[in-house]
Scaffold this motif. Structure first.
Motif, PDB file in Angstrom:
ATOM      1  N   CYS A  41       0.834  -1.203   0.000  1.00 16.95           N
ATOM      2  CA  CYS A  41       0.000   0.000   0.000  1.00 16.95           C
ATOM      3  C   CYS A  41       0.871   1.257   0.000  1.00 16.95           C
ATOM      4  CB  CYS A  41      -0.855  -0.058   1.254  1.00 16.95           C
ATOM      5  SG  CYS A  41      -1.979   1.281   1.488  1.00 16.95           S
ATOM      6  N   HIS A  62      -0.651  -4.902   5.195  1.00 18.47           N
ATOM      7  CA  HIS A  62      -2.004  -4.976   5.758  1.00 18.47           C
ATOM      8  C   HIS A  62      -3.043  -5.279   4.671  1.00 18.47           C
ATOM      9  CE1 HIS A  62      -1.647  -0.853   4.342  1.00 18.47           C
ATOM     10  NE2 HIS A  62      -2.943  -0.904   4.151  1.00 18.47           N
ATOM     11  N   GLU A  63      -2.563  -5.543   3.438  1.00 19.18           N
ATOM     12  CA  GLU A  63      -3.502  -5.891   2.363  1.00 19.18           C
ATOM     13  C   GLU A  63      -3.238  -7.350   2.014  1.00 19.18           C
ATOM     14  OE1 GLU A  63      -2.963  -2.968  -0.762  1.00 19.18           O
ATOM     15  OE2 GLU A  63      -3.666  -1.354   0.528  1.00 19.18           O
ATOM     16  N   GLU A 154      -8.687  -5.063   1.136  1.00 17.45           N
ATOM     17  CA  GLU A 154      -8.535  -3.891   2.017  1.00 17.45           C
ATOM     18  C   GLU A 154      -8.596  -2.571   1.241  1.00 17.45           C
ATOM     19  OE1 GLU A 154      -6.678  -0.808   4.604  1.00 17.45           O
ATOM     20  OE2 GLU A 154      -6.036  -1.464   2.653  1.00 17.45           O
ATOM     21  N   ARG A 343      -0.592  -1.456  -8.324  1.00 14.92           N
ATOM     22  CA  ARG A 343      -0.224  -2.260  -7.152  1.00 14.92           C
ATOM     23  C   ARG A 343       0.836  -3.309  -7.481  1.00 14.92           C
ATOM     24  NH1 ARG A 343      -1.640   0.765  -3.767  1.00 14.92           N
ATOM     25  NH2 ARG A 343      -3.027   0.345  -2.025  1.00 14.92           N
TER      26      ARG A 343
HETATM   27 ZN   LIG Z   1      -3.971  -0.134   2.321  1.00 17.06          ZN
END
Ligand SMILES: [Zn+2]
Ligand SMILES: [Zn+2]
Length: 349
Positions: A41, A62-63, A154, A343
């Motif tokens: 992220c 956290h993804e 997320e 990403r």
């Molecule tokens: Zn994120």
């Protein structure tokens, strides 16, 4: 002898390396998730670049998506089975504070305050081979879904939160500023709300992708004056909704000028640096303008996101630029901060 697993540890800005730590064992109420994919992220990219500060050593990520590897005691084993694909919501919640009890879980007073007792590492720990976590943090993904797509639960949930805050009505003129990953997710979601989506973006490649993903109008704010362009597209009114996905103060200020009467401005991105901007209170008064922000996803946004991806109502494959193996995590970060890429996903297992 206890089993080991690999984690990616930030030692300092610009330095990430693989280390071995003890593999967690699920305690009561916990599920052991074998993490398969973790997307990098903007927040982790800012940590890598030294713009956002965290205590080192730090395990980011956290993804994430993965599969259930083991079920701890007192977990509902009718609901959760080994082998189920899941997304993990790594945001902490106390379920007791004012905001948790209002259902606004993304605003929990304890976010960032709960201390990890397990070891010396700070961080959400998505860049690990395994994660043992309370079952209420898991969201089922359809078992046919690619892990790379599942890892985007997320970020899509963050955008769902933003679109809910914006309260878009059918046919609204929605201006999205910036067509990075977040601007493009907004493009897809706002089209699902039957809005007329206008995207402002300086980069040709990003503008082209916005078009492919459904934007009705795109323009380059360096070549065209944004205020004139939006007036021309909206019979002089201004947009009904303006969503700013950029971190540029000048753009935040302009976002307010681009909205029409009864309009809403959503500050989606965090600001770096967070420079104050000028606002005319009289304009807010006369035109009944709402300025709001949006941060992180609540639990219900996460649920909706897992569903939209599982049912393929949203297909974010074009937003995935690279998939890089775990051992090359340093390289993955170098690719993630390259503005050419959308990403970048780390394939963990
Ligand atoms: Zn994120
Ligand atoms: Zn709370």
């Amino acid at each position: 002898m206890t089993a080991k697993m690999r984690v990616a540890v930030f030692k300092d800005k610009g330095q990430v390396e693989i280390q071995e730590v003890e593999k967690p064992v699920p305690s009561k109420g916990e599920i052991l998730v074998k993490i398969e994919a973790c997307a990098l992220c903007t927040w982790e990219q800012r940590i890598f670049k030294g713009i956002s500060h965290v205590p080192f050593p730090f395990i980011g990520g956290h993804e994430v998506s993965g599969t259930i590897a083991e079920i701890g005691e007192e977990v509902n084993n009718e609901r959760w089975k080994v082998g189920q694909k899941v997304a993990v919501r790594l945001l902490e919640n106390c379920y007791e504070c004012y905001y948790c009890r209002k259902g606004e879980h993304n605003l929990c007073e304890m976010i960032g305050k709960q201390k990890n007792q397990r070891d010396k590492f700070a961080g959400p720990r998505g860049l690990s081979e395994y994660l043992s976590i309370s079952s209420d943090k898991l969201f089922k993904l359809d078992n046919s879904l690619d892990f790379e797509v599942g890892a985007l639960t997320e970020p899509l949930a963050c955008v769902i939160h933003s679109v809910e805050r914006a309260e878009i009505e059918i046919g609204d003129d929605v201006l999205i500023i910036g067509a990075g990953v977040m601007g493009l997710f907004h493009t897809m979601m706002c089209k699902k709300r039957a809005a007329r989506v206008i995207v402002s973006e300086v980069d040709d490649k990003r503008r082209d992708l916005a078009k492919v993903l459904g934007a009705d109008e795109v323009f380059n704010p360096v070549e065209e004056n944004s205020i004139e362009k939006i007036k021309q597209l909206t019979e002089g009114r201004g947009a009904d909704i303006v969503i700013n996905t950029t971190a540029i103060s000048k753009v935040a200020q302009e976002a307010i000028q681009l909205v029409g009467k009864m309009g809403k401005v959503v500050f989606y991105s965090s600001q770096h640096p967070d420079n104050p901007i000028n606002i005319s209170p009289d304009r807010i008064h006369n035109d009944e303008i709402t300025i709001t922000g949006t941060v992180s996803p609540s639990i219900s946004d996460f649920q909706k996101s897992a569903k939209l991806l599982s049912t393929k109502i949203i297909s974010p494959e074009p937003l995935i630029s690279k998939v890089i193996p775990f051992e090359n995590v340093q390289k993955a970060f170098e690719e993630a901060i390259n503005p050419e890429n959308f990403r970048v996903i780390v394939k963990i297992n």
